[in-house]
Scaffold this motif. Structure first.
Motif, PDB file in Angstrom:
ATOM      1  N   ARG A   9       0.645  -1.228   0.116  1.00  0.00           N
ATOM      2  CA  ARG A   9      -0.056   0.205  -0.033  1.00  0.00           C
ATOM      3  C   ARG A   9       1.110   1.237   0.065  1.00  0.00           C
ATOM      4  O   ARG A   9       1.992   1.320   0.589  1.00  0.00           O
ATOM      5  N   VAL A  10       0.473   2.319  -0.718  1.00  0.00           N
ATOM      6  CA  VAL A  10       1.264   3.536  -0.603  1.00  0.00           C
ATOM      7  C   VAL A  10       0.131   4.696  -0.664  1.00  0.00           C
ATOM      8  O   VAL A  10      -1.069   4.534  -0.758  1.00  0.00           O
ATOM      9  N   PRO A  11       0.820   5.698   0.170  1.00  0.00           N
ATOM     10  CA  PRO A  11      -0.172   6.878   0.517  1.00  0.00           C
ATOM     11  C   PRO A  11      -0.606   7.524  -0.987  1.00  0.00           C
ATOM     12  O   PRO A  11      -0.015   7.394  -1.784  1.00  0.00           O
ATOM     13  N   VAL A  12      -1.783   8.013  -0.904  1.00  0.00           N
ATOM     14  CA  VAL A  12      -2.337   8.604  -1.915  1.00  0.00           C
ATOM     15  C   VAL A  12      -3.105   9.935  -1.650  1.00  0.00           C
ATOM     16  O   VAL A  12      -3.646   9.897  -0.489  1.00  0.00           O
ATOM     17  N   ILE A  32     -23.589  11.078   3.341  1.00  0.00           N
ATOM     18  CA  ILE A  32     -22.113  11.691   3.750  1.00  0.00           C
ATOM     19  C   ILE A  32     -21.865  12.699   2.919  1.00  0.00           C
ATOM     20  O   ILE A  32     -21.588  12.693   1.577  1.00  0.00           O
ATOM     21  N   SER A  33     -21.749  13.906   2.997  1.00  0.00           N
ATOM     22  CA  SER A  33     -21.874  15.249   2.369  1.00  0.00           C
ATOM     23  C   SER A  33     -20.448  15.782   2.775  1.00  0.00           C
ATOM     24  O   SER A  33     -20.365  16.893   2.431  1.00  0.00           O
ATOM     25  N   GLU A  34     -19.518  14.922   3.170  1.00  0.00           N
ATOM     26  CA  GLU A  34     -18.046  15.329   3.126  1.00  0.00           C
ATOM     27  C   GLU A  34     -17.465  15.019   2.074  1.00  0.00           C
ATOM     28  O   GLU A  34     -17.541  13.953   1.494  1.00  0.00           O
ATOM     29  N   GLU A  35     -16.380  15.508   1.744  1.00  0.00           N
ATOM     30  CA  GLU A  35     -15.189  15.157   0.637  1.00  0.00           C
ATOM     31  C   GLU A  35     -14.357  14.116   1.665  1.00  0.00           C
ATOM     32  O   GLU A  35     -13.575  14.595   2.586  1.00  0.00           O
ATOM     33  N   ILE A  36     -14.316  12.826   1.272  1.00  0.00           N
ATOM     34  CA  ILE A  36     -13.601  11.689   1.909  1.00  0.00           C
ATOM     35  C   ILE A  36     -12.305  11.848   1.480  1.00  0.00           C
ATOM     36  O   ILE A  36     -12.068  11.778   0.123  1.00  0.00           O
ATOM     37  N   THR A  37     -11.261  11.696   2.308  1.00  0.00           N
ATOM     38  CA  THR A  37      -9.687  11.551   1.688  1.00  0.00           C
ATOM     39  C   THR A  37      -9.343  10.202   1.915  1.00  0.00           C
ATOM     40  O   THR A  37      -9.379   9.603   2.756  1.00  0.00           O
ATOM     41  N   VAL A  38      -8.917   9.804   0.779  1.00  0.00           N
ATOM     42  CA  VAL A  38      -8.404   8.291   0.520  1.00  0.00           C
ATOM     43  C   VAL A  38      -6.797   8.503   1.009  1.00  0.00           C
ATOM     44  O   VAL A  38      -6.410   9.478   0.653  1.00  0.00           O
ATOM     45  N   THR A  39      -6.490   7.664   2.052  1.00  0.00           N
ATOM     46  CA  THR A  39      -5.228   7.759   2.578  1.00  0.00           C
ATOM     47  C   THR A  39      -4.039   6.807   1.942  1.00  0.00           C
ATOM     48  O   THR A  39      -3.145   7.041   1.977  1.00  0.00           O
ATOM     49  N   ASN A  40      -4.612   5.711   1.373  1.00  0.00           N
ATOM     50  CA  ASN A  40      -3.756   4.729   0.875  1.00  0.00           C
ATOM     51  C   ASN A  40      -4.330   3.747  -0.143  1.00  0.00           C
ATOM     52  O   ASN A  40      -5.727   3.729  -0.328  1.00  0.00           O
ATOM     53  N   ILE A  41      -3.657   3.108  -1.202  1.00  0.00           N
ATOM     54  CA  ILE A  41      -4.078   2.594  -2.176  1.00  0.00           C
ATOM     55  C   ILE A  41      -3.155   1.220  -2.538  1.00  0.00           C
ATOM     56  O   ILE A  41      -1.997   1.369  -2.465  1.00  0.00           O
ATOM     57  N   GLU A 111       5.522   3.597  -9.139  1.00  0.00           N
ATOM     58  CA  GLU A 111       6.170   5.040  -9.179  1.00  0.00           C
ATOM     59  C   GLU A 111       6.301   5.628  -8.068  1.00  0.00           C
ATOM     60  O   GLU A 111       7.134   6.386  -7.842  1.00  0.00           O
ATOM     61  N   ILE A 112       5.269   5.627  -7.281  1.00  0.00           N
ATOM     62  CA  ILE A 112       5.617   6.271  -5.829  1.00  0.00           C
ATOM     63  C   ILE A 112       6.745   5.776  -4.977  1.00  0.00           C
ATOM     64  O   ILE A 112       7.584   6.460  -4.312  1.00  0.00           O
ATOM     65  N   GLU A 113       7.063   4.444  -5.206  1.00  0.00           N
ATOM     66  CA  GLU A 113       8.219   3.829  -4.678  1.00  0.00           C
ATOM     67  C   GLU A 113       9.378   4.144  -4.875  1.00  0.00           C
ATOM     68  O   GLU A 113      10.353   4.609  -4.142  1.00  0.00           O
TER      69      GLU A 113
END
Length: 117
Positions: A9-12, A32-41, A111-113
Motif C-alpha cells: 500500500r502506498v499513500p495517495v 455523507i456530504s463530506e469530501e472523503i480523503t483516501v489515505t492509501n491504495i 512510481e510512488i516507491e
C-alpha cells in the motif's frame, strides 16, 4: 514487525464520494456530504478516513482517479471500520477489479516507491 498485507500500500491523495451503500440487493441511502480523503491504495483495495461509521460487508460504487489519464469505476466492499480520534478509519477491497486496472494500480505503486528512493 512483519508486513502481513498481500499487496504493498502506498499513500495517495484523492477524494471519494459515497452516495449509497448496498448489501444483497438492498440499497441504503446514506448522507455523507463530506469530501472523503483516501489515505492509501493497493492492488487489493483502499483505505480512507470518514467522520461516519460505515457498516461492514456493505458495498458502494466508486470512481478512482489515479492521475489525469487513469480514472476507473469500481465496486468496493467495506471490510474494516476502526474508530480513531475524530472519526473512522475505513478499509475496503476492490470487487471484481479487471486485471488491466490492477496493473494500473501496480504501476502507480511502483512510481510512488521510486520517488521515495
Amino acid at each position: 514487525m512483519d508486513e502481513k498485507r498481500m499487496n504493498k500500500r502506498v499513500p495517495v491523495h484523492m477524494h471519494l464520494t459515497i452516495e449509497s451503500l448496498y448489501k444483497s440487493g438492498e440499497t441504503e441511502k446514506i448522507s455523507i456530504s463530506e469530501e472523503i480523503t483516501v489515505t492509501n491504495i493497493s492492488k487489493r483495495g483502499i483505505g480512507f478516513l470518514c467522520s461516519s461509521s460505515l457498516p461492514l460487508d456493505h458495498y458502494f460504487n466508486a470512481k478512482i482517479k489515479i492521475d489525469e489519464e487513469k480514472t476507473f469505476y469500481c465496486v468496493l466492499k467495506i471490510v474494516r471500520c476502526k474508530k480513531i480520534n475524530q472519526g473512522y478509519q475505513i478499509g475496503c477491497e476492490f470487487i471484481g477489479l479487471a486485471n488491466i486496472l490492477g496493473k494500473n494500480i501496480d504501476l502507480y505503486v511502483e512510481e510512488i516507491e521510486e520517488r521515495k528512493e
